[in-house]
Design a protein around this motif. Sequence first.
Motif, short mmCIF file in Angstrom:
data_model
loop_
_atom_site.label_atom_id
_atom_site.label_comp_id
_atom_site.label_asym_id
_atom_site.label_seq_id
_atom_site.Cartn_x
_atom_site.Cartn_y
_atom_site.Cartn_z
N UNK A 1 -1.44 27.17 79.29
CA UNK A 1 -1.45 27.21 80.65
C UNK A 1 -0.30 27.11 81.64
N UNK A 2 0.04 28.36 82.11
CA UNK A 2 1.06 28.46 83.09
C UNK A 2 1.01 28.93 84.37
N UNK A 3 1.92 28.08 85.47
CA UNK A 3 1.73 28.61 86.84
C UNK A 3 3.32 28.94 87.24
N UNK A 4 3.42 29.96 88.08
CA UNK A 4 4.71 30.34 88.62
C UNK A 4 4.60 30.70 89.89
N UNK A 5 5.37 30.04 90.83
CA UNK A 5 5.71 30.18 92.05
C UNK A 5 7.27 31.14 92.44
N UNK A 6 7.34 32.03 92.93
CA UNK A 6 8.21 32.82 93.39
C UNK A 6 8.45 32.95 95.17
N UNK A 7 9.63 33.05 95.56
CA UNK A 7 9.61 33.07 97.00
C UNK A 7 10.29 34.35 97.58
N UNK A 8 10.23 34.68 98.89
CA UNK A 8 11.01 35.83 99.55
C UNK A 8 12.26 35.91 99.16
N UNK A 9 12.99 34.65 98.74
CA UNK A 9 14.40 34.82 98.39
C UNK A 9 14.53 35.27 96.87
N UNK A 10 15.11 36.67 96.59
CA UNK A 10 15.25 37.03 95.32
C UNK A 10 15.65 36.19 94.17
N UNK A 11 15.16 35.99 93.21
CA UNK A 11 15.43 35.22 92.23
C UNK A 11 15.10 33.54 92.19
N UNK A 12 14.64 33.18 93.44
CA UNK A 12 14.15 31.78 93.37
C UNK A 12 12.78 31.71 92.76
N UNK A 13 12.56 30.62 91.87
CA UNK A 13 11.30 30.57 91.00
C UNK A 13 11.26 29.16 90.60
N UNK A 14 9.89 28.63 90.52
CA UNK A 14 9.42 27.30 90.26
C UNK A 14 8.24 27.34 89.25
N UNK A 15 8.16 27.03 88.01
CA UNK A 15 7.21 26.97 87.08
C UNK A 15 6.71 25.61 86.59
N UNK A 16 5.34 25.51 86.09
CA UNK A 16 4.91 24.61 85.64
C UNK A 16 4.09 25.14 84.27
N UNK A 17 4.34 24.41 83.22
CA UNK A 17 3.70 24.97 82.03
C UNK A 17 3.03 23.83 81.16
N UNK A 18 2.14 24.02 80.64
CA UNK A 18 1.50 23.15 79.66
C UNK A 18 0.99 23.68 78.46
N UNK A 19 0.96 22.89 77.14
CA UNK A 19 0.42 23.76 76.00
C UNK A 19 -0.32 22.33 74.90
N UNK A 20 -1.37 22.89 74.42
CA UNK A 20 -1.95 22.00 73.40
C UNK A 20 -1.91 22.71 72.07
N UNK A 21 -1.62 22.33 71.02
CA UNK A 21 -1.37 22.69 69.77
C UNK A 21 -2.25 21.79 68.66
N UNK A 22 -2.96 22.48 68.19
CA UNK A 22 -3.93 21.52 66.94
C UNK A 22 -3.87 22.39 65.88
N UNK A 23 -3.69 21.66 64.89
CA UNK A 23 -3.67 22.34 63.38
C UNK A 23 -4.14 21.59 62.22
N UNK A 24 -4.29 22.24 61.06
CA UNK A 24 -4.82 21.50 60.06
C UNK A 24 -4.64 22.32 58.78
N UNK A 25 -4.29 21.67 57.77
CA UNK A 25 -3.87 22.29 56.57
C UNK A 25 -4.18 21.57 55.37
N UNK A 26 -4.73 22.14 54.16
CA UNK A 26 -5.13 21.48 53.05
C UNK A 26 -4.25 21.95 51.83
N UNK A 27 -4.21 21.04 50.85
CA UNK A 27 -3.61 21.51 49.52
C UNK A 27 -4.28 20.93 48.45
N UNK A 28 -4.91 21.73 47.67
CA UNK A 28 -6.04 21.29 46.49
C UNK A 28 -5.42 21.65 45.38
N UNK A 29 -5.43 21.01 44.18
CA UNK A 29 -4.75 21.53 42.85
C UNK A 29 -5.37 20.82 41.95
#
Length: 822
Positions: A395-423
Amino acid sequence: MQLAQTNYHRLILNMKKLLLFAITLGSFFSAHAQFGAPGFGGGAKKSTVTGKITATILDSLTKKPIDYATVSLVTAKDNKSVNGGVTDEKGKLSLQNISPDTYKLKIGFMGYKTKTVDVATTPAKPDQNIGVIYISPTANALADVEVTGTKAVIENKIDRMVYNAEADGTNAGGDATDVMRKVPMLSVDVDGNVQLRGGAVRVLINGKPSGTMASSVSDALKMIPAEQIKSVEVITSPSAKYDAEGSGGIINIITKKSNAQGVSGTVNAAVGTRQNNGAFNLTAKTGRLSVNTSLGTNLAYAQKSIVQFDNRTTYPNGLVNSTSQDGFSKWSREGYNGSFGLDYDFNAYNNVSSTIKYNGFSNGGPGSADYVINGQPFMNVSDMDMGFNNLDWNVDYKHTTKKEGEEFSISGQLSSGRNTTDFTNEIIGLFPARNNSNVGKNNEYTAQTDYTYPFSKSTILEVGAKGIFRNINSEFDESSQDFEYNQNVAAAYGVISFNLSKKLKFKGGVRSEYTQIDFNTQTSGLQKNDYFNVFPSAIISQTLKGNATLKLSYNRRVQRPSLTYLNPFLNNSDPLNVRQGRPDLAPELSDNFELGYSTFIKGSVINASVFYRRTGGVIESSVTTFQQGTATGSFTSYINVGTAQTYGANIFGSYNPKPKWTLMSNLGVNTYEVSNSQTGVSTGTFLNYNIFARSAYGFGAGYNFELFGVVNSPRRTYQGKTDAMVFYGASFKKDIMKKKGTIGVNVLNPFTRDLHIRTVNNSVTPTATLYQSTNIYYPLRSFGVNFSYSFGKLKFTEKKKIKNDDVKKDEQQGGMGGGIQQ
C-alpha cells in the motif's frame, strides 16, 4: 516464552525509535511550512498567479512515448529561457510555476528533428495543456524506424543501463533466467544464479523486493515468463536512497503490468521441448482509477539430469577412503503467479495505490544412483518434492505539490511465505530408508517514508527512513532443532545533488542501518548478532563533447546472509552429500570505486568502465568430510572465508552496419582473489570473464531473425573451481494481425543436448585431504514455438514501492540450503 517476551520488548523499543524519527521528520516538514516551503501551505502568497504547462511527446511514426526528451520554455519576446525539463517514461511533461506570458516550447531529442510550439498563459487561464506533440525522426533514424518499428534493445541512461527485453525476439518462449543471461554486465551460471561484474546482486521486481526471491533467486527467476518482462535495469552505483544490499549493484526487473487509459492487455504463450510458458496482462483505466492484473505460468517437463560424483579422502597415515556415484535425477517444475493492483488519483497532488501478488511453485522428482564405496557397489533410490508460495501486499501513498519535483510518500508492505522440503532416500544394503521434511514460515512487515525537496532545478535534497521486521520459523521433522529467527532493520538516509558547474554534476549521500538479530534453536538456546553500519555514496558526472559522459563513483554496500545460508536444518536428501546453514554468519561489507565512460557515435552506443571492489567477510560454501560407517561423505556449509580484492573492466557496444542490421556485444573481466591472514587462506589471483554477442536482422514486412551466444569463464571459489559455460540460440519471428501479434520459433543449444558443468573442490586440513569432483550434464537443448498478441494501447508507468535490498540470496539450485525464506 522468554524469546517471545524479549521480541515483544524489542518491538516496542523499535516502534519508539520509529515514532521519535517520525516526530523529528514531522518537525522538519512543519518548519518548512512555517517558513513558506512550497506545497505545505506556509508563507505569504505571491501577488502574481502562476500556472503550469503540460504536454505529451510522441514519436510521429510509432505513436510511442519519447522519454528523456529535452524541453525548453523561452519567452516569445526575447527568447530568454525561463523553465525546462525532460519527459518521463510516458512522454509526459509538466512545467510548474509559469507566470502568464507568451512563450515558445522547444522539444529536442537525439535522432529527432527539433520542434517549436507556441504557447500562451493568462491570469484567467494560468494552466495550459497543449496535448499531444508529435516529433519526427531525422532522415537517418527514419530508415531504422521504418524497418524495425521497435525500441532500442539497449539504452544507456544517466544512472543505469536498460535492457529492453520486449524488443528482443530471442526471449520468446523462455523465462527470466534466459532474459538475464543476455543483459550486459551480468553473468548467470547453469543454476540461474546471477552476478554483476563478479559481485553479488540484489534483484527487484518493479522497484521492490518480492518473497519469490527470498529462498532462491534462481528458482524465482524460472517462475517469470520472458514475455512478461518489459525491461531490466542494471544499476552499478546506487545512491544512498537505495537499501545498501548487493556488493555488485542492483538489478530491477520491470514487468509489463501497467496503467493505461481505456482497456489494454497482452496474451503470450509458448510451447517447447524444455518448458511451456503462458502469460496474460490486462489494464483498465477510467478517470482517476486504474486497475491492472496479470497471470503467468511456467511448466517444465520432467527431464533427466546426469550427476557423476567422485570423493576421495586421504589421511596422514596413507589410508584412502573413496566414494563414487553415477546417477540421475528426473525433475519437473510447475510455477504460477498472479497479481492485482489498484491506483487512484484523488487530485493532481495525491495518489494511493495497492498491489497484491501471489507466487507459487513446486518441483522435484525421483532419482537413482549407483555408488561404489571403497570398492563395494551399492544402489541409492531417492525422491524429493519442494514447494514454495508467497503473498506480497503493498500500500503506497504519494503527495506532490505545485513546486516541481517536491514529493512525500509513505509505503507499507506485508510479505508472508511458506515453503516445504520433503524427501526419501535409501542406500540399499548400507543405510535404511529415511524420510525427512522441513517447513519454513516467514512473516515480514515493512514501513517506509521518503521526502524529496528541490531547492532549485539542480539542487535536490532527498531524505527518508525505513523499518523492516522479520520473523521466521523453520520446523524439522526428524529432530528437536526447530529454528526461530528474528531480524529487524532500521535505516535512515540523506542524499543531496547539485551542479558544480554547467557540465559537472555531483550526487552524494549517506545511509545508516542498524540490524538487530536474535535466533533460537532448542539445542543452543537464544543467541544474538546485532550490528550498525554507515554507507556513504558519491558520484561525479562530467558532460563531454559529442554526447559523451564521464563518471566517477564510490559507494559502500553490505551483503547480509539470507535465511538459506543461516538455517541449521540438516539437508541429507543425499546421505553422502549433506548440506547445512550457519546462523552465526557475519555480513559481507564492500567498498566500490568505478570510473565509467559512455558516448553515442552516429547511432552507435559505447559504454566502458573500470572498477575496484574490496569485500570483507566474503561468504562462500565450504566442503569438509565426515565418516558414516565404512562410507566417507561430504559436508557442505558456509563460512566467512576472508577478504577479497577485485579489479575489473566492462565494455559494451552496439553498432548498426546497415539500417536493418544490429550488432551488439558485451565483454566483462574481473579478478578473483581471497585472503585471510588468521586462517592462512590465500587463493592467488585468477581472471574471470563473460562474453555476450548478438546479431539481429530485419528483412522487412515484419520478418526478424536473431542470433546470440554467451560464454562464462570458469568460476573460482577458495576451495576450487567450476568449468566454463557456453550456450547459444536463435529465433525467427513474424509480425501478424496488423503488427498487434507475433508468431515465431526459437532454439537453444541445438547441436548439444547437455550443458556439461564440472566442479572440483580441494580441502587440506591437519586430519585429512579431500578431493571432490562433480560432473553435471544439464539438459539445455530446446526447440519452441511462441505467440503473442497485444490489444488496446499500453502506456507504462512506474510507481514508488518499498525496496527491501538487504540479504544475500541462496546460490544453490532448487533452494538446497534449507526450507526457510527471508
